[in-house]
Design an enzyme around this catalytic site. Structure first.
Site, mmCIF file in Angstrom:
data_model
loop_
_atom_site.group_PDB
_atom_site.id
_atom_site.type_symbol
_atom_site.label_atom_id
_atom_site.label_comp_id
_atom_site.label_asym_id
_atom_site.label_seq_id
_atom_site.Cartn_x
_atom_site.Cartn_y
_atom_site.Cartn_z
ATOM 1 N N ARG A 33 41.566 50.298 39.269
ATOM 2 C CA ARG A 33 41.207 48.903 39.005
ATOM 3 C C ARG A 33 42.446 48.074 38.663
ATOM 4 O O ARG A 33 42.581 46.933 39.109
ATOM 5 C CB ARG A 33 40.187 48.853 37.864
ATOM 6 C CG ARG A 33 39.701 47.452 37.509
ATOM 7 C CD ARG A 33 38.526 47.504 36.545
ATOM 8 N NE ARG A 33 38.182 46.180 36.072
ATOM 9 C CZ ARG A 33 38.274 45.770 34.805
ATOM 10 N NH1 ARG A 33 38.680 46.617 33.870
ATOM 11 N NH2 ARG A 33 37.952 44.543 34.465
ATOM 12 N N HIS B 42 43.667 44.842 40.749
ATOM 13 C CA HIS B 42 43.693 43.529 40.116
ATOM 14 C C HIS B 42 45.094 42.917 40.110
ATOM 15 O O HIS B 42 45.222 41.686 40.067
ATOM 16 C CB HIS B 42 43.132 43.613 38.699
ATOM 17 C CG HIS B 42 41.634 43.647 38.671
ATOM 18 N ND1 HIS B 42 40.880 42.891 37.803
ATOM 19 C CD2 HIS B 42 40.752 44.337 39.433
ATOM 20 C CE1 HIS B 42 39.591 43.111 38.025
ATOM 21 N NE2 HIS B 42 39.502 44.001 39.000
ATOM 22 N N HIS C 263 34.548 52.108 44.945
ATOM 23 C CA HIS C 263 33.494 52.188 43.929
ATOM 24 C C HIS C 263 32.842 53.566 43.892
ATOM 25 O O HIS C 263 31.945 53.795 43.085
ATOM 26 C CB HIS C 263 32.424 51.125 44.194
ATOM 27 C CG HIS C 263 32.826 49.763 43.729
ATOM 28 N ND1 HIS C 263 32.293 48.610 44.280
ATOM 29 C CD2 HIS C 263 33.715 49.358 42.781
ATOM 30 C CE1 HIS C 263 32.825 47.558 43.679
ATOM 31 N NE2 HIS C 263 33.699 47.987 42.766
ATOM 32 N N THR C 264 33.296 54.462 44.739
ATOM 33 C CA THR C 264 32.795 55.829 44.654
ATOM 34 C C THR C 264 33.190 56.477 43.332
ATOM 35 O O THR C 264 32.559 57.438 42.892
ATOM 36 C CB THR C 264 33.313 56.670 45.849
ATOM 37 O OG1 THR C 264 32.548 57.868 45.953
ATOM 38 C CG2 THR C 264 34.782 57.021 45.697
ATOM 39 N N TRP D 14 28.252 53.480 40.411
ATOM 40 C CA TRP D 14 27.723 53.285 41.753
ATOM 41 C C TRP D 14 27.268 54.604 42.373
ATOM 42 O O TRP D 14 26.489 54.607 43.322
ATOM 43 C CB TRP D 14 28.795 52.665 42.651
ATOM 44 C CG TRP D 14 29.052 51.217 42.407
ATOM 45 C CD1 TRP D 14 28.504 50.153 43.084
ATOM 46 C CD2 TRP D 14 29.941 50.638 41.444
ATOM 47 N NE1 TRP D 14 28.991 48.968 42.601
ATOM 48 C CE2 TRP D 14 29.881 49.233 41.581
ATOM 49 C CE3 TRP D 14 30.781 51.173 40.476
ATOM 50 C CZ2 TRP D 14 30.627 48.358 40.795
ATOM 51 C CZ3 TRP D 14 31.518 50.310 39.679
ATOM 52 C CH2 TRP D 14 31.439 48.933 39.840
ATOM 53 N N THR D 15 27.787 55.722 41.850
ATOM 54 C CA THR D 15 27.460 57.038 42.393
ATOM 55 C C THR D 15 27.106 57.988 41.261
ATOM 56 O O THR D 15 27.460 57.749 40.105
ATOM 57 C CB THR D 15 28.654 57.622 43.182
ATOM 58 O OG1 THR D 15 29.748 57.856 42.288
ATOM 59 C CG2 THR D 15 29.093 56.679 44.291
ATOM 60 N N ASP E 231 35.023 60.500 46.917
ATOM 61 C CA ASP E 231 34.499 60.998 48.193
ATOM 62 C C ASP E 231 33.781 59.838 48.872
ATOM 63 O O ASP E 231 34.021 58.679 48.540
ATOM 64 C CB ASP E 231 33.594 62.216 47.989
ATOM 65 C CG ASP E 231 32.449 61.945 47.019
ATOM 66 O OD1 ASP E 231 32.120 60.762 46.780
ATOM 67 O OD2 ASP E 231 31.877 62.913 46.485
ATOM 68 N N ASP F 36 27.455 44.737 47.127
ATOM 69 C CA ASP F 36 27.299 46.087 47.674
ATOM 70 C C ASP F 36 26.218 46.082 48.760
ATOM 71 O O ASP F 36 26.405 46.643 49.838
ATOM 72 C CB ASP F 36 26.904 47.076 46.574
ATOM 73 C CG ASP F 36 27.936 47.191 45.471
ATOM 74 O OD1 ASP F 36 29.101 47.453 45.793
ATOM 75 O OD2 ASP F 36 27.572 47.007 44.293
#
Length: 278
Positions: free
Chosen positions: A23, A27, A160-161, A209-210, A217, A237
């Site tokens: 992140r 950013h 976002h994984t 998110w996962t 992955d 998303d």
């Protein structure tokens, strides 16, 4: 560079701070405006400007002070590196250390001597600060300013994984910071070396998110949009698997992790060079 890379891997292994380092890299680089590329450093980009308090205080950068401190530790040990280089090195190492691809990185960035302007990073939900009416329009405006096409937008969204969203950092989810408001995937974080939340993985709470948000992955694409209420899925998303320009890439990455890894690595390397002066 080799020493700094080894130090970054050791830091990541000890603190389990992979998502927040990715992140931080995004950013710092994501403020780039290709239309003002000749006006360095005001064009923004991967120039280390996020180290300035004025930029770190931008709403989109909430919670990144800790990550910046980790990158500064690398600079202190290897002072030939600029802050801009250390930030991007840590982001690339974080992806690889979490199981993702090795990014074809380039180094030698100069550091900016001023902060970037606020408002260049994407919003996760409406209302969109750039006046966009739809999530797809917003993503294309933001990433188009950076120089990315639809395929690269979907590939980079796959970051976002790993990681989670905290209300205190993004304001985009009903899931709060603490254990009480955690999901079944984020309530227990056994990776903090002291159990005190020192590393990003050590803080219970937030929404991911996962389901396996510690591993890089293609699960963002295989699990995204499911009926699992414990997973975070925002309008930016959802549009990736409904928009005609985005959806083919989203589905392809769900089927083919190797394709995702290759194209993500190329896109992340490109992002890490946005606005850089060498």
């Amino acid at each position: 560079l080799e020493g700094a890379r080894e130090a970054a891997f050791a830091m990541l292994d000890a603190r389990k701070c992979h998502p927040i380092m990715v992140r931080l890299a995004w950013h710092d680089a994501g403020t780039f405006d290709a239309t003002a590329a000749d006006a360095w450093p005001r064009c923004g980009g991967a120039n280390g400007s996020i180290r300035f308090d004025a930029e770190l205080a931008h709403g989109a950068n909430a919670g990144l002070k800790k990550a910046l401190g980790y990158a500064r530790e690398i600079v202190e040990r290897f002072p030939a590196l600029s802050h801009a280089d250390a930030i991007q090195l840590c982001g690339a190492c974080a992806i690889e250390s979490a199981g993702g691809p090795r990014i074809p990185m380039k180094y030698g960035r100069k550091d900016s001597d001023e902060p970037a302007r606020e408002g260049n990073l994407p919003d996760a939900e409406a209302p969109f600060g750039d006046g966009s009416k739809t999530p797809g329009e917003h993503l294309r405006r933001v990433f188009g300013r950076l120089g990315f096409d639809d395929r690269e937008i979907v590939a980079l969204s796959g970051a976002h994984t790993i990681g989670r969203a905290f209300k205190e950092r993004s304001g985009t989810t009903e899931y709060g910071y603490g254990v009480k408001n955690a999901t079944k995937y984020t309530g227990g974080c056994p990776f903090s070396p002291k159990g005190d939340g020192d590393g990003d993985f050590g803080m219970p709470g937030g929404a991911s998110w996962t389901s396996c948000w510690l591993k890089f992955d293609n699960s963002y694409f295989t699990e995204g949009g499911s009926d699992d209420k414990n997973l975070l899925w925002l309008s930016t998303d959802r549009v990736l698997h409904t928009d005609p320009g985005f959806a083919p890439h989203f589905m392809r990455y769900a089927r083919d992790q190797d394709a995702f890894f290759f194209e993500f690595a190329q896109a992340f390397a490109k992002l890490s060079e946005c606005g850089a002066r060498w």
